[in-house]
Design a protein around this motif. Structure first.
Motif, PDB file in Angstrom:
ATOM      1  N   ARG A 122      53.784  -7.663 -23.691  1.00 37.20           N
ATOM      2  CA  ARG A 122      54.119  -7.203 -22.341  1.00 37.20           C
ATOM      3  C   ARG A 122      54.028  -5.690 -22.214  1.00 37.20           C
ATOM      4  O   ARG A 122      53.906  -5.162 -21.104  1.00 37.20           O
ATOM      5  N   GLU A 123      54.050  -4.987 -23.345  1.00 40.71           N
ATOM      6  CA  GLU A 123      53.950  -3.523 -23.323  1.00 40.71           C
ATOM      7  C   GLU A 123      52.600  -3.040 -23.847  1.00 40.71           C
ATOM      8  O   GLU A 123      52.452  -1.865 -24.182  1.00 40.71           O
ATOM      9  N   GLY A 124      51.632  -3.929 -23.932  1.00 42.23           N
ATOM     10  CA  GLY A 124      50.299  -3.520 -24.336  1.00 42.23           C
ATOM     11  C   GLY A 124      50.111  -3.359 -25.830  1.00 42.23           C
ATOM     12  O   GLY A 124      49.203  -2.635 -26.270  1.00 42.23           O
ATOM     13  N   ALA A 125      50.948  -4.024 -26.627  1.00 45.49           N
ATOM     14  CA  ALA A 125      50.832  -3.955 -28.082  1.00 45.49           C
ATOM     15  C   ALA A 125      50.781  -5.378 -28.637  1.00 45.49           C
ATOM     16  O   ALA A 125      50.852  -6.357 -27.892  1.00 45.49           O
ATOM     17  N   ALA A 126      50.657  -5.490 -29.950  1.00 49.82           N
ATOM     18  CA  ALA A 126      50.660  -6.790 -30.607  1.00 49.82           C
ATOM     19  C   ALA A 126      51.634  -6.750 -31.775  1.00 49.82           C
ATOM     20  O   ALA A 126      51.762  -5.723 -32.454  1.00 49.82           O
ATOM     21  N   LEU A 127      52.331  -7.849 -31.994  1.00 49.54           N
ATOM     22  CA  LEU A 127      53.220  -7.979 -33.143  1.00 49.54           C
ATOM     23  C   LEU A 127      52.599  -9.009 -34.075  1.00 49.54           C
ATOM     24  O   LEU A 127      52.497 -10.190 -33.734  1.00 49.54           O
ATOM     25  N   VAL A 128      52.166  -8.542 -35.240  1.00 52.34           N
ATOM     26  CA  VAL A 128      51.468  -9.393 -36.200  1.00 52.34           C
ATOM     27  C   VAL A 128      52.450  -9.802 -37.292  1.00 52.34           C
ATOM     28  O   VAL A 128      52.909  -8.956 -38.074  1.00 52.34           O
ATOM     29  N   ARG A 129      52.768 -11.079 -37.338  1.00 57.78           N
ATOM     30  CA  ARG A 129      53.667 -11.597 -38.379  1.00 57.78           C
ATOM     31  C   ARG A 129      52.906 -11.733 -39.686  1.00 57.78           C
ATOM     32  O   ARG A 129      51.798 -12.275 -39.718  1.00 57.78           O
ATOM     33  N   LEU A 130      53.490 -11.242 -40.787  1.00 59.77           N
ATOM     34  CA  LEU A 130      52.835 -11.308 -42.082  1.00 59.77           C
ATOM     35  C   LEU A 130      53.271 -12.564 -42.835  1.00 59.77           C
ATOM     36  O   LEU A 130      54.460 -12.864 -42.916  1.00 59.77           O
ATOM     37  N   GLY A 131      52.306 -13.266 -43.399  1.00 52.84           N
ATOM     38  CA  GLY A 131      52.616 -14.395 -44.253  1.00 52.84           C
ATOM     39  C   GLY A 131      53.075 -13.919 -45.626  1.00 52.84           C
ATOM     40  O   GLY A 131      53.157 -12.725 -45.902  1.00 52.84           O
ATOM     41  N   ARG A 132      53.336 -14.857 -46.519  1.00 52.40           N
ATOM     42  CA  ARG A 132      53.891 -14.494 -47.832  1.00 52.40           C
ATOM     43  C   ARG A 132      52.966 -13.600 -48.639  1.00 52.40           C
ATOM     44  O   ARG A 132      53.407 -12.576 -49.184  1.00 52.40           O
ATOM     45  N   PRO A 133      51.665 -13.927 -48.787  1.00 55.70           N
ATOM     46  CA  PRO A 133      50.803 -13.027 -49.565  1.00 55.70           C
ATOM     47  C   PRO A 133      50.707 -11.633 -48.943  1.00 55.70           C
ATOM     48  O   PRO A 133      50.768 -10.626 -49.654  1.00 55.70           O
ATOM     49  N   ALA A 134      50.566 -11.569 -47.613  1.00 50.95           N
ATOM     50  CA  ALA A 134      50.466 -10.267 -46.950  1.00 50.95           C
ATOM     51  C   ALA A 134      51.767  -9.498 -47.061  1.00 50.95           C
ATOM     52  O   ALA A 134      51.765  -8.264 -47.177  1.00 50.95           O
ATOM     53  N   THR A 135      52.904 -10.184 -47.026  1.00 56.87           N
ATOM     54  CA  THR A 135      54.200  -9.525 -47.189  1.00 56.87           C
ATOM     55  C   THR A 135      54.318  -8.917 -48.579  1.00 56.87           C
ATOM     56  O   THR A 135      54.756  -7.765 -48.736  1.00 56.87           O
ATOM     57  N   ALA A 136      53.931  -9.677 -49.608  1.00 56.56           N
ATOM     58  CA  ALA A 136      53.976  -9.159 -50.978  1.00 56.56           C
ATOM     59  C   ALA A 136      53.081  -7.925 -51.116  1.00 56.56           C
ATOM     60  O   ALA A 136      53.462  -6.925 -51.734  1.00 56.56           O
ATOM     61  N   ASP A 137      51.897  -7.982 -50.521  1.00 51.91           N
ATOM     62  CA  ASP A 137      50.997  -6.824 -50.569  1.00 51.91           C
ATOM     63  C   ASP A 137      51.612  -5.629 -49.858  1.00 51.91           C
ATOM     64  O   ASP A 137      51.545  -4.496 -50.351  1.00 51.91           O
ATOM     65  N   MET A 138      52.224  -5.865 -48.692  1.00 57.10           N
ATOM     66  CA  MET A 138      52.804  -4.765 -47.927  1.00 57.10           C
ATOM     67  C   MET A 138      53.957  -4.114 -48.682  1.00 57.10           C
ATOM     68  O   MET A 138      54.108  -2.876 -48.669  1.00 57.10           O
ATOM     69  N   LEU A 139      54.782  -4.905 -49.352  1.00 59.93           N
ATOM     70  CA  LEU A 139      55.874  -4.336 -50.145  1.00 59.93           C
ATOM     71  C   LEU A 139      55.321  -3.471 -51.272  1.00 59.93           C
ATOM     72  O   LEU A 139      55.874  -2.405 -51.578  1.00 59.93           O
ATOM     73  N   ASP A 140      54.215  -3.904 -51.875  1.00 58.29           N
ATOM     74  CA  ASP A 140      53.583  -3.090 -52.916  1.00 58.29           C
ATOM     75  C   ASP A 140      53.019  -1.800 -52.327  1.00 58.29           C
ATOM     76  O   ASP A 140      53.167  -0.717 -52.919  1.00 58.29           O
ATOM     77  N   TYR A 141      52.362  -1.904 -51.169  1.00 61.77           N
ATOM     78  CA  TYR A 141      51.830  -0.700 -50.523  1.00 61.77           C
ATOM     79  C   TYR A 141      52.955   0.290 -50.228  1.00 61.77           C
ATOM     80  O   TYR A 141      52.802   1.501 -50.421  1.00 61.77           O
TER      81      TYR A 141
END
Length: 316
Positions: free
Chosen positions: A148-167
């Motif tokens: 509604r504000e012109g953005a997107a909320l991308v939910r991370l799955g388990r593999p992507a979450t693990a990668d993001m925590l490492d990043y």
């Protein structure tokens, strides 16, 4: 219309709401100007900008965008439609980020009233969350709030979450070697160190495992076990310019208020984005757009609110 916004009580109501928005390191990097009693301008307070950690001013724009959303809500719940201009005078006054004017009188929608009442309730929590997944319906509401504000909320799955925590852990290690960055963070987060006289940042415990799902600001109140499967989402915009950052801030605050409506807590894990900005790196291409915030969501305990500047200090 003019008298409505020009009264001392009316102006204070708007400023109190806007001033309770989340901001990077709780810098609250905004000021407001009431012009002829007709509209309110949102300005970047350059004295509160992070010169080392936010060289592009992206974080400041996102923070001010969140304050702008609260300002819009305050106007809407007063019975007026807010008319908003982003960056109305970029050439003459680049620090002027937005202007809000009162439009036509209109009945207050129930959802606007709900979100407005949650402005003082919303908190950033660096405490452990319980191991309970957000229902799919809640995720959908959060996604819709961002859109509604012109953005997107991308939910991370388990593999992507693990990668993001490492990043995030890798970025935090690299940032920990930057003395200027560490000094700037300490100046805004350590109790008694802030130059504006406010108490320091609200901290949490140190995570007992690595990588940590919360950011390390160098000060802790004990140690704790955090949830084993953090729930992360990335807020993105299609562009990566000042207007996009302001939209991201508005989307962020709408998402956080909708989360609060469902008793969902949030914190941020933005070390990779800070490092990207500081090193002038570019995002890899992604069809969902440019990452503006990394958000951890879940169900957690009540926490105290970060200190806020008095409303009188916000107006210029």
């Amino acid at each position: 219309m003019s008298a409505s916004i020009a009264t001392e009580l009316g102006v204070r109501r708007l400023l109190v709401a806007a001033g309770q928005a989340p901001s990077v390191l709780n810098t609250q990097p905004w000021r407001f100007r009431v012009v002829r009693g007709e509209y309110v301008e949102v300005l970047a307070d350059q004295d509160r900008r992070l010169r080392v950690g936010d060289p592009r001013g992206r974080n400041q724009h996102v923070s001010c965008g969140a304050a702008l959303f609260n300002l819009r809500l305050a106007v809407r719940t007063a019975g007026w439609r807010p008319m908003v201009w982003l960056l109305p005078s970029p050439g003459e006054e680049p620090g002027l980020l937005a202007a809000v004017r009162l439009g036509a009188a209109s009945p207050v929608p129930g959802d606007a009233r709900e979100l407005y009442d949650l402005i003082p309730v919303r908190r950033t929590s660096r405490r452990p969350f319980i191991s309970r997944s957000l229902p799919r319906a809640v995720w959908e509401e959060l996604r819709l709030a961002a859109s509604r504000e012109g953005a997107a909320l991308v939910r991370l799955g388990r593999p992507a979450t693990a990668d993001m925590l490492d990043y995030a852990a890798i970025a935090e290690d690299e940032l920990a070697r930057d003395r200027g960055y560490l000094a700037e963070v300490a100046a805004w987060t350590m109790r008694g160190a802030r130059h504006d006289g406010l108490p320091g940042h609200v901290h949490g415990p140190r995570a007992l495992r690595d990588p940590s799902p919360v950011r390390d600001f160098g000060r802790h109140d004990g140690e704790a076990r955090f949830e084993e499967r953090p729930q992360l989402a990335v807020l993105t915009t299609m562009g990566d310019r000042p207007a996009d950052w302001l939209r991201a801030g508005q989307a962020l605050q709408r998402v956080l208020l909708v989360a609060a409506l469902h008793d969902v807590s949030a914190s941020f894990l933005n070390q990779p984005l800070d490092l990207r900005d500081m090193r002038s790196r570019r995002d890899p291409y992604h069809r969902r757009g440019h990452a503006q915030m990394i958000i951890r969501l879940g169900y957690g305990p009540y926490v105290a609110r970060s200190p806020r500047r008095p409303a009188g200090e916000l107006v210029t």
